[in-house]
Design a protein around this motif. Structure first.
Motif, PDB file in Angstrom:
ATOM      1  N   ALA A 182       0.813  -1.226   0.000  1.00 22.72           N
ATOM      2  CA  ALA A 182       0.000   0.000   0.000  1.00 22.72           C
ATOM      3  C   ALA A 182       0.843   1.271   0.000  1.00 22.72           C
ATOM      4  O   ALA A 182       0.586   2.199  -0.768  1.00 22.72           O
ATOM      5  CB  ALA A 182      -0.941  -0.015   1.207  1.00 22.72           C
ATOM      6  N   VAL A 183       1.883   1.328   0.851  1.00 27.27           N
ATOM      7  CA  VAL A 183       2.665   2.561   0.979  1.00 27.27           C
ATOM      8  C   VAL A 183       3.453   2.888  -0.288  1.00 27.27           C
ATOM      9  O   VAL A 183       3.308   3.986  -0.842  1.00 27.27           O
ATOM     10  CB  VAL A 183       3.602   2.484   2.205  1.00 27.27           C
ATOM     11  N   PRO A 184       4.302   1.978  -0.809  1.00 26.31           N
ATOM     12  CA  PRO A 184       5.035   2.329  -2.040  1.00 26.31           C
ATOM     13  C   PRO A 184       4.123   2.538  -3.236  1.00 26.31           C
ATOM     14  O   PRO A 184       4.386   3.399  -4.081  1.00 26.31           O
ATOM     15  CB  PRO A 184       5.975   1.131  -2.254  1.00 26.31           C
ATOM     16  N   LEU A 185       3.007   1.783  -3.302  1.00 23.80           N
ATOM     17  CA  LEU A 185       2.084   1.946  -4.420  1.00 23.80           C
ATOM     18  C   LEU A 185       1.427   3.327  -4.369  1.00 23.80           C
ATOM     19  O   LEU A 185       1.249   3.983  -5.399  1.00 23.80           O
ATOM     20  CB  LEU A 185       1.010   0.852  -4.383  1.00 23.80           C
ATOM     21  N   GLY A 186       1.086   3.772  -3.179  1.00 26.27           N
ATOM     22  CA  GLY A 186       0.505   5.114  -3.023  1.00 26.27           C
ATOM     23  C   GLY A 186       1.489   6.202  -3.399  1.00 26.27           C
ATOM     24  O   GLY A 186       1.122   7.201  -4.040  1.00 26.27           O
ATOM     25  N   ILE A 187       2.749   6.016  -3.013  1.00 26.60           N
ATOM     26  CA  ILE A 187       3.779   7.008  -3.344  1.00 26.60           C
ATOM     27  C   ILE A 187       4.011   7.055  -4.849  1.00 26.60           C
ATOM     28  O   ILE A 187       4.105   8.140  -5.444  1.00 26.60           O
ATOM     29  CB  ILE A 187       5.088   6.667  -2.607  1.00 26.60           C
ATOM     30  N   ILE A 188       4.099   5.889  -5.478  1.00 32.05           N
ATOM     31  CA  ILE A 188       4.300   5.831  -6.924  1.00 32.05           C
ATOM     32  C   ILE A 188       3.132   6.497  -7.643  1.00 32.05           C
ATOM     33  O   ILE A 188       3.320   7.281  -8.583  1.00 32.05           O
ATOM     34  CB  ILE A 188       4.466   4.374  -7.392  1.00 32.05           C
ATOM     35  N   GLY A 189       1.916   6.210  -7.190  1.00 30.81           N
ATOM     36  CA  GLY A 189       0.743   6.833  -7.802  1.00 30.81           C
ATOM     37  C   GLY A 189       0.745   8.343  -7.654  1.00 30.81           C
ATOM     38  O   GLY A 189       0.442   9.080  -8.590  1.00 30.81           O
ATOM     39  N   GLY A 190       1.128   8.814  -6.459  1.00 27.63           N
ATOM     40  CA  GLY A 190       1.150  10.259  -6.212  1.00 27.63           C
ATOM     41  C   GLY A 190       2.218  10.983  -7.007  1.00 27.63           C
ATOM     42  O   GLY A 190       1.963  12.025  -7.612  1.00 27.63           O
ATOM     43  N   LEU A 191       3.419  10.408  -7.040  1.00 27.49           N
ATOM     44  CA  LEU A 191       4.524  11.074  -7.734  1.00 27.49           C
ATOM     45  C   LEU A 191       4.411  10.949  -9.249  1.00 27.49           C
ATOM     46  O   LEU A 191       4.680  11.904  -9.980  1.00 27.49           O
ATOM     47  CB  LEU A 191       5.870  10.493  -7.265  1.00 27.49           C
ATOM     48  N   PHE A 192       4.032   9.761  -9.732  1.00 31.91           N
ATOM     49  CA  PHE A 192       3.985   9.575 -11.185  1.00 31.91           C
ATOM     50  C   PHE A 192       2.712  10.154 -11.795  1.00 31.91           C
ATOM     51  O   PHE A 192       2.761  10.950 -12.728  1.00 31.91           O
ATOM     52  CB  PHE A 192       4.108   8.096 -11.550  1.00 31.91           C
ATOM     53  N   PHE A 193       1.557   9.776 -11.259  1.00 29.00           N
ATOM     54  CA  PHE A 193       0.303  10.265 -11.834  1.00 29.00           C
ATOM     55  C   PHE A 193      -0.103  11.627 -11.273  1.00 29.00           C
ATOM     56  O   PHE A 193      -0.480  12.537 -12.005  1.00 29.00           O
ATOM     57  CB  PHE A 193      -0.828   9.244 -11.599  1.00 29.00           C
ATOM     58  N   GLY A 194      -0.026  11.768  -9.953  1.00 28.13           N
ATOM     59  CA  GLY A 194      -0.503  12.988  -9.314  1.00 28.13           C
ATOM     60  C   GLY A 194       0.266  14.229  -9.732  1.00 28.13           C
ATOM     61  O   GLY A 194      -0.328  15.267 -10.054  1.00 28.13           O
ATOM     62  N   LYS A 195       1.611  14.141  -9.734  1.00 27.95           N
ATOM     63  CA  LYS A 195       2.414  15.318 -10.061  1.00 27.95           C
ATOM     64  C   LYS A 195       2.199  15.768 -11.499  1.00 27.95           C
ATOM     65  O   LYS A 195       2.003  16.952 -11.769  1.00 27.95           O
ATOM     66  CB  LYS A 195       3.909  15.028  -9.822  1.00 27.95           C
ATOM     67  N   GLN A 196       2.223  14.832 -12.439  1.00 28.48           N
ATOM     68  CA  GLN A 196       2.073  15.237 -13.840  1.00 28.48           C
ATOM     69  C   GLN A 196       0.666  15.746 -14.124  1.00 28.48           C
ATOM     70  O   GLN A 196       0.494  16.727 -14.871  1.00 28.48           O
ATOM     71  CB  GLN A 196       2.411  14.090 -14.794  1.00 28.48           C
TER      72      GLN A 196
END
Length: 222
Positions: free
Chosen positions: A122-136
């Motif tokens: 859950a934690v790394p998947l949430g971070i990846i989603g936030g940084l990769f999808f959320g930021k762009q």
């Protein structure tokens, strides 16, 4: 915004006196800006005072850095603004000293036992989603809206696809991502997942952005 999140959500106890003194320091910084004071020493002295007061107040001291940065005048005078001058002077120290030391101290990722399931937690998947999808999505979406509303425009010669590649690059982040992670959790297992998620997201953003920018680069005439 990341610094403000840290200040608001990761503050335990407040000292009213220190908070009042830090407010005086911030007001003094604003006064220096309004008076167009162009001596770096003045901002350093008041900035250090403000930083100490914010540190003692219980609010995370990084907020003082934001206040100092916002106070230094951006208006150009004889070719370069004071803020640009300070930024250029600090850039080598930050790029080659502060950030590498921070990264080495906080980005260690234990690779023993790392598998695909480690990235899907859950934690790394949430971070990846936030940084990769959320930021762009945030950078590209808000900027596109500003362009459509006539508030801003792309630099001359820059295509939408090129700008999208830059938006993807904004997902590469170590300092604030790791910093907030260490403030939010104290379990070493979770911290390892945080580092792994930040590292994976940064690599993913770098690969995708490189592909987009290579595709979007102008073809050279031979």
């Amino acid at each position: 915004m990341a610094i403000i999140v840290i200040a608001v959500f990761y503050t335990d106890e407040l000292s009213a006196i220190s908070l009042m003194l830090s407010g005086i320091g911030i007001a003094a910084l604003a006064a220096l800006n309004l008076l167009n004071v162009r001596k770096v020493t003045a901002y350093v002295v008041v900035g250090v005072f403000t930083w100490v007061c914010v540190l003692k107040s219980g609010v995370h001291a990084t907020l003082a850095g934001v206040a100092v940065g916002l106070a230094i005048p951006l208006a150009r005078y004889e070719g370069e603004s004071l803020l640009e001058h300070v930024e250029h002077a600090l850039k080598p120290w930050v790029a080659y000293g502060i950030v590498p030391v921070f990264a080495f101290a906080n980005a260690g990722v234990p690779l023993s036992g790392v598998s695909l399931s480690s990235l899907t937690a859950a934690v790394p998947l949430g971070i990846i989603g936030g940084l990769f999808f959320g930021k762009q999505l945030g950078v590209f979406g808000v900027t596109t809206a500003a362009i459509k509303l006539g508030i801003a425009e792309l630099p001359p010669g820059v295509s939408v696809l090129q700008f999208y590649g830059i938006a993807v690059l904004t997902g590469i982040g170590f300092t604030m991502s790791l910093f907030i992670g260490t403030l939010a959790f104290d379990d070493e297992t979770v911290l390892a997942q945080i580092r792994l998620g930040v590292l994976a997201a940064s690599i993913l953003c770098a690969i995708v952005a490189t592909g987009v920018l290579l595709t979007a680069r102008p073809s050279r005439m031979t």
